[in-house]
Scaffold this active site. Sequence first.
Site, PDB file in Angstrom:
ATOM      1  NE  ARG A  44       0.060   1.788   3.203  1.00 25.58           N
ATOM      2  CZ  ARG A  44       1.172   2.610   3.602  1.00 25.58           C
ATOM      3  NH1 ARG A  44       2.250   2.379   3.665  1.00 25.58           N
ATOM      4  NH2 ARG A  44       0.595   3.800   3.763  1.00 25.58           N
ATOM      5  N   GLY A  45       0.224   2.489  -0.273  1.00 24.51           N
ATOM      6  CA  GLY A  45       1.132   3.509  -0.258  1.00 24.51           C
ATOM      7  C   GLY A  45       1.084   3.873  -1.911  1.00 24.51           C
ATOM      8  NE  ARG A  87      -6.198   0.724  -1.604  1.00 27.54           N
ATOM      9  CZ  ARG A  87      -5.563   1.343  -0.737  1.00 27.54           C
ATOM     10  NH1 ARG A  87      -4.418   1.078  -0.404  1.00 27.54           N
ATOM     11  NH2 ARG A  87      -6.157   2.164   0.155  1.00 27.54           N
ATOM     12  CG  ASP A 235      -3.186   8.199  -1.978  1.00 23.03           C
ATOM     13  OD1 ASP A 235      -2.881   8.491  -0.718  1.00 23.03           O
ATOM     14  OD2 ASP A 235      -2.667   6.986  -1.977  1.00 23.03           O
TER      15      ASP A 235
HETATM   16  O1  MRU Z   1      -4.601   3.265   2.039  1.00 20.66           O
HETATM   17  P1  MRU Z   1      -2.865   3.658   1.881  1.00 20.66           P
HETATM   18  O2  MRU Z   1      -2.325   3.193   3.170  1.00 20.66           O
HETATM   19  O3  MRU Z   1      -2.464   3.134   0.498  1.00 20.66           O
HETATM   20  O4  MRU Z   1      -3.015   4.922   1.856  1.00 20.66           O
HETATM   21  C1  MRU Z   1      -1.810   5.671   1.571  1.00 20.66           C
HETATM   22  C2  MRU Z   1      -1.727   7.201   1.943  1.00 20.66           C
HETATM   23  O5  MRU Z   1      -2.629   7.766   2.052  1.00 20.66           O
HETATM   24  C3  MRU Z   1      -0.166   7.778   1.737  1.00 20.66           C
HETATM   25  O6  MRU Z   1      -0.327   9.098   2.626  1.00 20.66           O
HETATM   26  C4  MRU Z   1      -0.040   8.116   0.130  1.00 20.66           C
HETATM   27  O7  MRU Z   1      -0.129   7.111  -0.341  1.00 20.66           O
HETATM   28  C5  MRU Z   1       1.203   8.720   0.047  1.00 20.66           C
HETATM   29  S1  MRU Z   1       2.487   7.703   0.437  1.00 20.66           S
HETATM   30  C6  MRU Z   1       3.939   8.017  -0.148  1.00 20.66           C
END
Ligand code: MRU
Length: 351
Positions: A44-45, A87, A235
């Site tokens: 994730r991220g 996603r 994101d």
């Molecule tokens: O749902 P996630 O854990 O994938 O969400 C991640 C985030 O919202 C982060 O802040 C975003 O991806 C930036 S990370 C480099």
Amino acid sequence: MRTVEWDGDAVKMIDQRALPWELAFVRLETVEAVAESIRDMTVRGAPAIGAAAGFGMALAARQSAATTVEALIDELQSHAELLKSSRPTAVNLAWAVDKLMKIALSGEFKSADDMREVLLGAAQQIADDDVAVNSRMGSNGAALVRDGATILHHCNTGALATVDYGTALGVIRAAFERGKRIHVLLDETRPRLQGSRLSAWELEQLGISYDIIPDTAAGYYMGKGEVDIILVGADRIAANGDFANKIGTYQLAILAKEHRIPFYTVAPTSTIDLSLSSGAEIPIEERNPDEVTTPYGNRIVPETFRARNPAFDVTPQRYLTGIVTENGIARPPYSRSLARAVAGERLGGGE
Ligand code: MRU
């Protein structure tokens, strides 16, 4: 150690669901398994899922029995859709898949095997570039953090959210590596707890001082004057600077404005989506309400209780002090500065 990498004829990644208790890896041998690993948040991220999807496309090409370029393209097109649907909010995912699809459609291949080789090289390049880009964002953002600062951070934006190093947490790491004495308040980030499980785990490894705080305590610490700067990731950033990030970011931005605390998002240009004029157009993922009622398998309310679970929110650009990219720091008006950053122009504001 990279969060996502190519391993033989498979994609290897850290299983982020097992942290902080166990550093476990999974090895995925099909594109379907890669899509599922993105959906269930094994990885994730935004940048990390972009890199995983790039390798997923390379894997799909290698798995395919197609013997002609045309047949391989047909198969890749359906796998591209599968990966992109895993996603919806982080644009890095579609960005990486589209990048590989564009190469596949370039008309430059004499054979399907040629295409397989080039796609794997391109996926590897996306992963390598991510690490280099994060290091540049770290340099650009470190100058914003003064010696002795307390930084508030939301979710996880570190090495785990990228291929390595991180975005907002990468800036924190860069400030620390430059000898600044800093302390980090980590929002725990309900319901998936990326702050307390993942960011705290990373800061432990790095030896950076931190405290986990309940998400609901952020305003309390701002009111007490204990927060000097807020750094978050993104994101998807629309052309006007509105941006989607982990749920809870919007309320932090409003609190920051009330308390006159600088509020920055840190993101690579691959997170900027110039095709969207404002944040209202960003698709927001709604995840299974079980993540709220039954976090990590622990049911905390009766089964009949209902819940909602938006995974992201949109922060209007007027709350932002600036956007740290690998090409420098974008400032208002964002419609101009972001277009310049995406075009590869150097903006001011770095070290
Ligand atoms: O749902 P996630 O854990 O994938 O969400 C991640 C985030 O919202 C982060 O802040 C975003 O991806 C930036 S990370 C480099």
